[in-house]
Design an enzyme around this catalytic site. Structure first.
Site, short mmCIF file in Angstrom:
data_model
loop_
_atom_site.label_atom_id
_atom_site.label_comp_id
_atom_site.label_asym_id
_atom_site.label_seq_id
_atom_site.Cartn_x
_atom_site.Cartn_y
_atom_site.Cartn_z
N LYS A 208 -5.44 25.83 16.18
CA LYS A 208 -6.53 26.70 15.72
C LYS A 208 -6.89 27.73 16.78
CE LYS A 208 -9.92 24.70 13.56
NZ LYS A 208 -11.16 23.93 13.30
N GLU A 214 -1.02 20.55 24.86
CA GLU A 214 0.29 19.98 24.52
C GLU A 214 1.06 20.90 23.59
OE1 GLU A 214 -2.74 16.57 24.93
OE2 GLU A 214 -2.68 18.57 24.02
N GLY A 272 -9.39 18.53 12.24
CA GLY A 272 -7.93 18.41 12.36
C GLY A 272 -7.34 17.33 11.48
N ARG A 273 -7.97 16.16 11.46
CA ARG A 273 -7.41 15.05 10.69
C ARG A 273 -7.67 15.20 9.20
NH1 ARG A 273 -11.39 13.84 14.01
NH2 ARG A 273 -13.32 12.85 13.32
N GLU A 358 -10.17 7.80 14.68
CA GLU A 358 -10.79 8.95 15.33
C GLU A 358 -12.12 9.30 14.67
OE1 GLU A 358 -8.24 12.07 17.32
OE2 GLU A 358 -9.10 13.29 15.70
N HIS A 390 9.05 -9.20 8.07
CA HIS A 390 9.99 -9.81 9.01
C HIS A 390 9.64 -9.46 10.46
CE1 HIS A 390 12.87 -11.38 6.04
NE2 HIS A 390 12.39 -10.40 5.29
N LYS A 516 -8.08 14.60 28.43
CA LYS A 516 -7.50 15.94 28.57
C LYS A 516 -8.00 16.64 29.83
CE LYS A 516 -6.85 17.00 23.64
NZ LYS A 516 -7.22 17.96 22.55
#
Length: 550
Positions: A208, A214, A272-273, A358, A390, A516
């Site tokens: 944004k 990152e 964001g999510r 979050e 499993h 961060k």
């Protein structure tokens, strides 16, 4: 406004007293006592069917939970969200991801402005661009059509589009391969670049602000890789054919070399999510086409309308939120396992991890008071169902912790291997039954009949299953863009309901920021650009070892 403390409410106290009895219930007996339990404790909407009968609760439990929802103002806060009120208090923002999937005819207001037109203007641009790439009209700098799309983002800018593209694999364009890079670990970028050709690759930079550390490190690495192989005399013009941005920072994307005409914006009222419905979903539109992307939005909107209008006792997100709250708060279940019995949903548990943890991984109320006498968000984890059977289902069946499970399945497959699908559904339904029923010592003895008595008694405790383990089962006819949209929106609203009950702000994420800030300082120290700060002895020692290894 400061709410009364959750544990001081009348309905919470009633639930606490009720839970003392409920902890002793056996679901086997609840089913035996009520032949209509499945019919009473199931509901459906927007193409999804929810069976929540395999939870340790009864009609009284649900009535008390409904009273708690009323006392905590869940419906009032829901209506405030849909109305565009700034319920994200710490950032003074509205929460209007629901506006991203509303039709043109549905007006959403923010600060007196109808934002639906803005949303659809961006959707129209996504349609034009995705149609151009998919048809082959959009050409790279050497005149070749795009064959690979690399999305560079992190968090919601990666998990959402990646999960949806994988889930809708059957609808994907045969020429376009989708790749996703999020990790700042160079191995992630190295793996992606080793699979693509610069002449036929389109990069989407999803940030944004166009400053996410990152994402921008990965974006600049991709840019340098591309320019190394582009013709020197027209490198910048070539770059503009291969890089687009999902951002709002026009000057930064121009400096990067991206044409502002190929910038797709979204808004600060989109977390964001919760952003896959926005321009962050551009990779989805490229992969499956805008028509199917629109179906994804329509499925989510159908769930929005159900959540907004259905009474609590028939409302899927309300039911899942209340039942999950009951399991977390009163049955002391610290985690929830997500078990999709559909290989194409293999990234759905990871997507829900961010969505839930979050959002509701908070230790203060909306008013800023520290929460000391109740628990908030559970740990979310899981994998596709038969693989989980499993791997870790052993712990879920016979471990000391009780972990609720959400089983998710499509009744019809998108392939012709019908025996496979019958086996898949058999496993899904059998596991939910096994978690509910368990296996008693007497049943084990019956199974071992004929063996020596002392051997039977030696094995009985090992082969006994306590059962009484709660689960939900969510079914859909097919996994389609519409049902996937409804499924995602169902969990979004479930998270909202639980956040409202706990009185936490589900729409900020300050906990993400601390690491961060510290990382920037340590990165400068590792690169020799700053004098080492005084950290604790462990961090100082780790930095020293890393510098010595260079």
């Amino acid at each position: 406004m400061r709410q009364p403390l959750l544990t001081s409410t009348t309905s919470y106290q009633s639930l606490r007293n009720h839970a003392a009895q409920a902890r002793e219930w056996q679901m086997r007996e609840l089913f035996a006592q009520d032949p209509q339990r499945f019919e009473r404790l199931s509901a459906e909407a927007a193409g999804l069917f929810l069976d929540y009968s395999k939870n340790r609760l009864d009609g009284r439990t649900l009535e008390l939970l409904k009273q708690l929802a009323a006392e905590r103002g869940v419906e009032r806060l829901r209506d405030a969200m849909f109305a565009g009120e700034k319920i994200n208090l710490t950032e003074n923002r509205a929460v209007l991801h629901t506006a991203l999937r509303a039709p043109r005819t549905r007006a959403f207001e923010l600060d007196g402005q109808n934002i639906t037109a803005d949303v659809h203007a961006v959707l129209d641009r996504i349609k034009t661009f995705s149609d151009s790439v998919r048809s082959g009209a959009w050409l790279g700098h050497t005149g070749k059509p795009i064959t690979d799309v690399v999305n560079i983002g992190i968090g919601g800018s990666d998990l959402g589009p990646k999960m949806v593209c994988l889930a809708l694999r059957q609808f994907a364009h045969p020429r376009l391969a989708m790749h996703f890079v999020s990790n700042v670990d160079g191995h992630d970028m190295d793996a992606a670049l080793s699979r693509v050709d610069p002449e036929t690759t389109l990069f989407i930079i999803a940030s944004k602000t166009f400053t996410t550390a990152e994402t921008m490190m990965n974006a600049n690495t991709a840019r340098a890789w591309f320019l190394q192989q582009a013709p020197a005399q027209s490198a910048e013009q070539a770059l503009a054919k291969h890089f687009v941005a999902v951002s709002t920072n026009v000057e930064a994307i121009k400096t990067f070399g991206i044409d502002p005409a190929n910038m797709f914006p979204f808004w600060d009222w989109v977390g964001g999510r919760y952003s896959v419905w926005s321009a962050i979903g551009l990779p989805v539109a490229l992969s499956v086409g805008f028509g199917y992307f629109n179906d994804l939005l329509a499925g989510a909107h159908a769930m929005d309308e159900h959540f907004r209008t259905a009474p609590i006792e028939q409302n899927l997100p309300m039911i899942m939120g209340l039942v999950g709250f009951w399991n977390r708060e009163f049955l002391r279940c610290a985690s929830v396992s997500i078990a999709p019995y559909h290989q194409d949903l293999n990234r759905f548990p990871a997507y829900l991890q961010q969505l839930d943890m979050e959002s509701n991984g908070k230790r203060v109320t909306r008013a800023g008071d520290t929460i000391t006498d109740y628990d908030t968000g559970p740990v979310i984890w899981g994998d596709v169902g038969t693989n989980g059977q499993h791997a870790y289902f052993q712990l879920l069946h016979q471990g000391t912790d009780v972990t609720p499970i959400d089983f998710i399945a499509a009744l019809r497959p998108a392939h012709e291997f019908h025996k496979h699908h019958a086996a898949l559904l058999a496993n899904c339904f059998a596991q939910s039954e096994a978690f509910m029923k368990g296996k008693t010592a007497d049943e084990v003895r019956q199974d071992l009949a004929g063996q020596p008595a002392d051997e039977i008694e030696r094995l009985v405790p090992h082969k006994t299953f306590p059962g009484n383990r709660p689960s939900n089962t969510i079914l859909m006819e097919y996994l389609t863009p519409a049902t996937l949209g409804a499924l995602i929106a169902l969990y979004e609203h479930k998270v909202f309901v639980q956040g409202a009950l706990w009185d936490v702000n589900s729409y900020d994420q300050w906990g993400v920021e601390l690491g961060k800030v510290l990382a920037k300082k340590i990165e400068a120290e590792l690169n020799g650009e700053a004098r080492p700060a005084q950290h604790d002895s462990s961090t100082n020692g780790l930095i020293a070892r890393a510098k010595a290894a260079v």
